[in-house]
Design an enzyme around this catalytic site. Structure first.
Site, PDB file in Angstrom:
ATOM      1  N   GLY A  31       0.959  -1.019  -0.142  1.00 32.63           N
ATOM      2  CA  GLY A  31      -0.009   0.217   0.364  1.00 32.63           C
ATOM      3  C   GLY A  31       0.682   1.290  -0.144  1.00 32.63           C
ATOM      4  N   HIS A  37       4.111   1.481  -8.323  1.00 30.87           N
ATOM      5  CA  HIS A  37       2.996   0.249  -7.957  1.00 30.87           C
ATOM      6  C   HIS A  37       2.002   0.400  -8.799  1.00 30.87           C
ATOM      7  CE1 HIS A  37       4.313   1.150  -3.496  1.00 30.87           C
ATOM      8  NE2 HIS A  37       4.076   0.088  -3.208  1.00 30.87           N
ATOM      9  N   SER A 186       7.461   3.572  -1.307  1.00 35.36           N
ATOM     10  CA  SER A 186       6.872   4.451   0.233  1.00 35.36           C
ATOM     11  C   SER A 186       7.250   4.829   1.044  1.00 35.36           C
ATOM     12  CB  SER A 186       6.249   2.923   0.318  1.00 35.36           C
ATOM     13  OG  SER A 186       5.173   2.399  -0.604  1.00 35.36           O
TER      14      SER A 186
HETATM   15  P1  AMP Z   1       6.057  -2.807  -1.417  1.00 34.15           P
HETATM   16  O1  AMP Z   1       4.075  -2.031  -1.504  1.00 34.15           O
HETATM   17  O2  AMP Z   1       6.835  -1.463  -1.108  1.00 34.15           O
HETATM   18  O3  AMP Z   1       5.817  -3.634  -1.053  1.00 34.15           O
HETATM   19  O4  AMP Z   1       6.372  -2.615  -3.663  1.00 34.15           O
HETATM   20  C1  AMP Z   1       4.595  -3.796  -4.295  1.00 34.15           C
HETATM   21  C2  AMP Z   1       5.575  -3.887  -4.491  1.00 34.15           C
HETATM   22  O5  AMP Z   1       6.193  -2.228  -6.045  1.00 34.15           O
HETATM   23  C3  AMP Z   1       6.569  -5.009  -5.493  1.00 34.15           C
HETATM   24  O6  AMP Z   1       6.704  -5.811  -6.138  1.00 34.15           O
HETATM   25  C4  AMP Z   1       7.681  -3.466  -5.826  1.00 34.15           C
HETATM   26  O7  AMP Z   1       9.185  -4.062  -6.210  1.00 34.15           O
HETATM   27  C5  AMP Z   1       7.312  -2.842  -6.028  1.00 34.15           C
HETATM   28  N1  AMP Z   1       7.903  -1.237  -6.579  1.00 34.15           N
HETATM   29  C6  AMP Z   1       7.988  -0.343  -5.591  1.00 34.15           C
HETATM   30  N2  AMP Z   1       8.575   0.503  -5.833  1.00 34.15           N
HETATM   31  C7  AMP Z   1       8.268   0.457  -7.630  1.00 34.15           C
HETATM   32  C8  AMP Z   1       8.697   1.290  -8.169  1.00 34.15           C
HETATM   33  N3  AMP Z   1       9.405   2.771  -8.150  1.00 34.15           N
HETATM   34  N4  AMP Z   1       9.575   1.025  -9.156  1.00 34.15           N
HETATM   35  C9  AMP Z   1       8.843  -0.584 -10.290  1.00 34.15           C
HETATM   36  N5  AMP Z   1       8.463  -1.683  -8.622  1.00 34.15           N
HETATM   37  C10 AMP Z   1       8.120  -0.591  -7.662  1.00 34.15           C
END
Ligand code: AMP
Length: 283
Positions: A31, A37, A186
């Site tokens: 989130g 995301h 985030s």
């Molecule tokens: P998180 O909410 O941080 O667990 O991220 C959820 C998904 O979004 C994971 O697969 C992350 O690698 C991806 N994600 C987070 N930040 C980025 C970004 N800047 N670019 C691409 N994917 C991202």
């Protein structure tokens, strides 16, 4: 778009979609959604007919001294953007829904999880693999989308799916960055204005290595030293690691150019730990 909090509701909705012959995609997130995301959600919508986005700040992937309690949460804002993107389901379980109080079985993520992030966060990938395996089991997706931002996580999850014969294709998506190069995260919300400016040093260090490699430098230790020097020049940054590894195995490399190579960096900017990575020439 349906906002669902129980596993059974998700299972039923997915079964109905599957009966209609739909291809199912899952995008796991914690989130506080940003464009990184949303790029995964768009990729999922482009390749599947039915898209589930999970929003779950997973307690088991945080160590006791980490930021589980303070991690940003914005379910209303997240729901609004996901509706606009065309997601079909947002799955928002509570920890109590996700984990039985006496749950004991976890996924051993294997040796890929003990290097890099695993050195500083030894329990992290066990928590990630366990929750992702559970999400795969609940949502039964054909495709699951993960960002290269968390490059080691992507490698570990791909390996888990392969080694455990999970019937899902794990798809990696490129890193989405702010205009000044900072990888979207985030956790960037934790940064003060001064720290936010300093945080660009991660990307600058990666670009330094990328440029050297493009200019023909093959020595991985020298590329890593150049990244370290770059981070050391930023007073607000404390380096955790700057390494050049085989992009497939995450093994340290002596030289780049023979196999796909990846430079990865982790550093603390004030109290906030940030990670980033980049493909190097030949990678
Ligand atoms: P998180 O909410 O941080 O667990 O991220 C959820 C998904 O979004 C994971 O697969 C992350 O690698 C991806 N994600 C987070 N930040 C980025 C970004 N800047 N670019 C691409 N994917 C991202």
């Amino acid at each position: 778009m349906e906002l669902l909090g129980s596993k059974d509701e998700v299972r039923q909705a997915v079964s109905a979609a599957r009966r209609e012959g739909k291809r199912i995609a899952l995008v796991p997130t914690m989130g506080a959604l940003h464009e990184g995301h949303l790029s995964l959600v768009r990729a999922a919508c482009g390749r599947a007919d039915y898209v589930i986005v999970s929003i779950f700040v997973n307690p088991t992937q945080f160590a006791p001294d980490e930021d589980f309690e303070s991690y940003p949460r914005d379910l209303d804002g997240d729901s609004a953007v996901l509706r606009a993107e065309g997601a079909d389901i947002v799955f928002t379980p509570t920890p109590a829904v996700m984990y039985a109080a006496d749950a004991q079985v976890t996924v051993d993520p294997g040796p890929l999880a003990s290097v890099l992030e695993g050195e500083t966060r030894p329990t992290h990938f066990r928590g990630v693999c366990t929750v992702v395996a559970k999400l795969f089991s609940i949502a039964q997706p054909d495709l699951a989308f993960f960002g290269e931002k968390d490059f080691q996580q992507l490698a570990v999850v791909k390996r888990m799916a392969r080694d455990l014969d999970l019937p899902v294709r794990v798809v990696g998506c490129p890193i989405v960055r702010e205009a000044d190069g900072l990888a979207m995260s985030s956790r960037n919300a934790y940064l003060s204005a001064q720290e936010r400016a300093a945080a660009t040093v991660l990307y600058r260090s990666l670009r330094t290595a990328e440029t050297l490699a493009l200019d023909g430098e093959r020595d991985a230790a020298l590329l890593a030293d150049a990244m370290e020097e770059c981070i050391a020049a930023e007073p607000l940054a404390v380096l955790d690691y700057a390494l050049v590894v085989d992009a497939a195995t995450l093994d340290p490399l002596d030289a780049v150019g023979d196999v796909p190579a990846r430079a990865l960096v982790a550093a603390r900017i004030g109290a906030t730990r940030l990670i980033d990575n980049i493909a190097l020439a030949g990678g």
